[in-house]
Scaffold this motif. Structure first.
Motif, short mmCIF file in Angstrom:
data_model
loop_
_atom_site.label_atom_id
_atom_site.label_comp_id
_atom_site.label_asym_id
_atom_site.label_seq_id
_atom_site.Cartn_x
_atom_site.Cartn_y
_atom_site.Cartn_z
N ASN A 92 6.92 7.39 -0.76
CA ASN A 92 7.24 6.51 0.36
C ASN A 92 6.08 5.52 0.50
OD1 ASN A 92 8.90 5.57 2.39
ND2 ASN A 92 8.09 6.95 3.93
N LEU A 93 6.38 4.23 0.44
CA LEU A 93 5.36 3.18 0.50
C LEU A 93 5.40 2.51 1.86
CD1 LEU A 93 6.07 1.44 -2.93
CD2 LEU A 93 4.70 3.49 -2.47
N PHE A 94 4.23 2.29 2.43
CA PHE A 94 4.10 1.58 3.70
C PHE A 94 3.42 0.25 3.39
CE2 PHE A 94 4.56 6.00 4.65
CZ PHE A 94 5.36 6.01 5.78
N ILE A 95 4.21 -0.82 3.46
CA ILE A 95 3.79 -2.15 3.02
C ILE A 95 3.53 -3.01 4.24
CG2 ILE A 95 4.48 -4.17 1.66
CD1 ILE A 95 6.51 -2.19 0.25
N ASN A 96 2.35 -3.66 4.27
CA ASN A 96 2.05 -4.50 5.43
C ASN A 96 2.63 -5.90 5.25
OD1 ASN A 96 0.16 -6.09 3.96
ND2 ASN A 96 -1.54 -4.78 4.55
N GLU A 97 2.44 -6.73 6.26
CA GLU A 97 3.03 -8.06 6.24
C GLU A 97 2.42 -8.99 5.21
OE1 GLU A 97 0.07 -7.04 8.63
OE2 GLU A 97 1.90 -6.98 9.79
N ASN A 98 1.31 -8.56 4.58
CA ASN A 98 0.70 -9.34 3.50
C ASN A 98 1.15 -8.86 2.13
OD1 ASN A 98 -0.90 -10.97 5.24
ND2 ASN A 98 -2.24 -9.21 5.55
N GLY A 99 1.99 -7.82 2.08
CA GLY A 99 2.49 -7.30 0.82
C GLY A 99 1.60 -6.24 0.21
N LYS A 100 0.54 -5.85 0.91
CA LYS A 100 -0.36 -4.81 0.40
C LYS A 100 0.04 -3.46 0.96
CE LYS A 100 -4.18 -7.88 -0.39
NZ LYS A 100 -5.58 -8.17 -0.21
N LEU A 101 -0.28 -2.41 0.22
CA LEU A 101 0.05 -1.06 0.66
C LEU A 101 -1.00 -0.56 1.65
CD1 LEU A 101 1.18 0.58 -2.67
CD2 LEU A 101 2.58 0.04 -0.70
N ASP A 102 -0.54 -0.11 2.78
CA ASP A 102 -1.42 0.53 3.75
C ASP A 102 -1.51 2.02 3.49
OD1 ASP A 102 -2.10 -1.79 5.09
OD2 ASP A 102 -0.57 -1.54 6.63
N ARG A 103 -0.41 2.58 2.96
CA ARG A 103 -0.37 4.03 2.75
C ARG A 103 0.71 4.37 1.73
NH1 ARG A 103 0.91 5.56 7.84
NH2 ARG A 103 2.89 6.57 7.50
N VAL A 104 0.46 5.44 0.96
CA VAL A 104 1.44 5.97 0.02
C VAL A 104 1.57 7.46 0.32
CG1 VAL A 104 1.99 6.41 -2.41
CG2 VAL A 104 0.78 4.32 -1.77
N GLU A 105 2.80 7.93 0.51
CA GLU A 105 3.05 9.34 0.79
C GLU A 105 3.90 9.95 -0.32
OE1 GLU A 105 4.94 9.77 4.58
OE2 GLU A 105 3.09 9.35 5.69
N LEU A 106 3.48 11.11 -0.79
CA LEU A 106 4.25 11.86 -1.77
C LEU A 106 5.42 12.55 -1.08
CD1 LEU A 106 4.55 13.09 -4.65
CD2 LEU A 106 3.06 14.95 -3.83
N ILE A 107 6.62 12.33 -1.60
CA ILE A 107 7.81 12.99 -1.06
C ILE A 107 8.17 14.19 -1.92
CG2 ILE A 107 10.27 12.74 -0.56
CD1 ILE A 107 9.71 9.76 -0.02
#
Length: 105
Positions: A36-51
């Protein structure tokens, strides 16, 4: 901070170069890692979670390391970039080599 699920396709801004664990590559072991990727408004990843991962304990680190370097075109709402989340599957297949899968030294 909220990361709404946004409809539409968020595309990666750069080509992906996936590293492959040597032991798995030599033994021709394939697998899938769901993230699960959490993408900010600049297109960069803030966080990656293993599902999930199959097989467990083989590809997770390489998938997270590779995905953490990616930059996305941000999702938009009403024409403005917004934070979003996206679920992806990273597929490791030692048989299909499209020039993007490289075993780690």
């Amino acid at each position: 901070t909220r990361y709404p699920l946004v409809t539409g396709v968020q595309t990666c801004a750069l080509p992906i170069s996936l590293s492959y664990p040597v032991a798995a590559y030599v033994r021709r072991i394939g697998g899938v890692v769901k993230l699960n990727l959490f993408i900010n408004e600049n297109g960069k990843l803030d966080r990656v979670e293993l599902i999930d991962a199959s097989p467990k304990g083989v590809f997770e680190k390489d998938a997270i390391d590779t995905v953490s370097k990616l930059h996305f075109h941000p999702a938009t709402r009403y024409g403005r970039p917004v934070k979003s989340q996206k679920t992806i599957e990273v597929v490791f297949d030692p048989v299909i080599d499209l020039g993007q899968v490289k075993p780690k030294p």
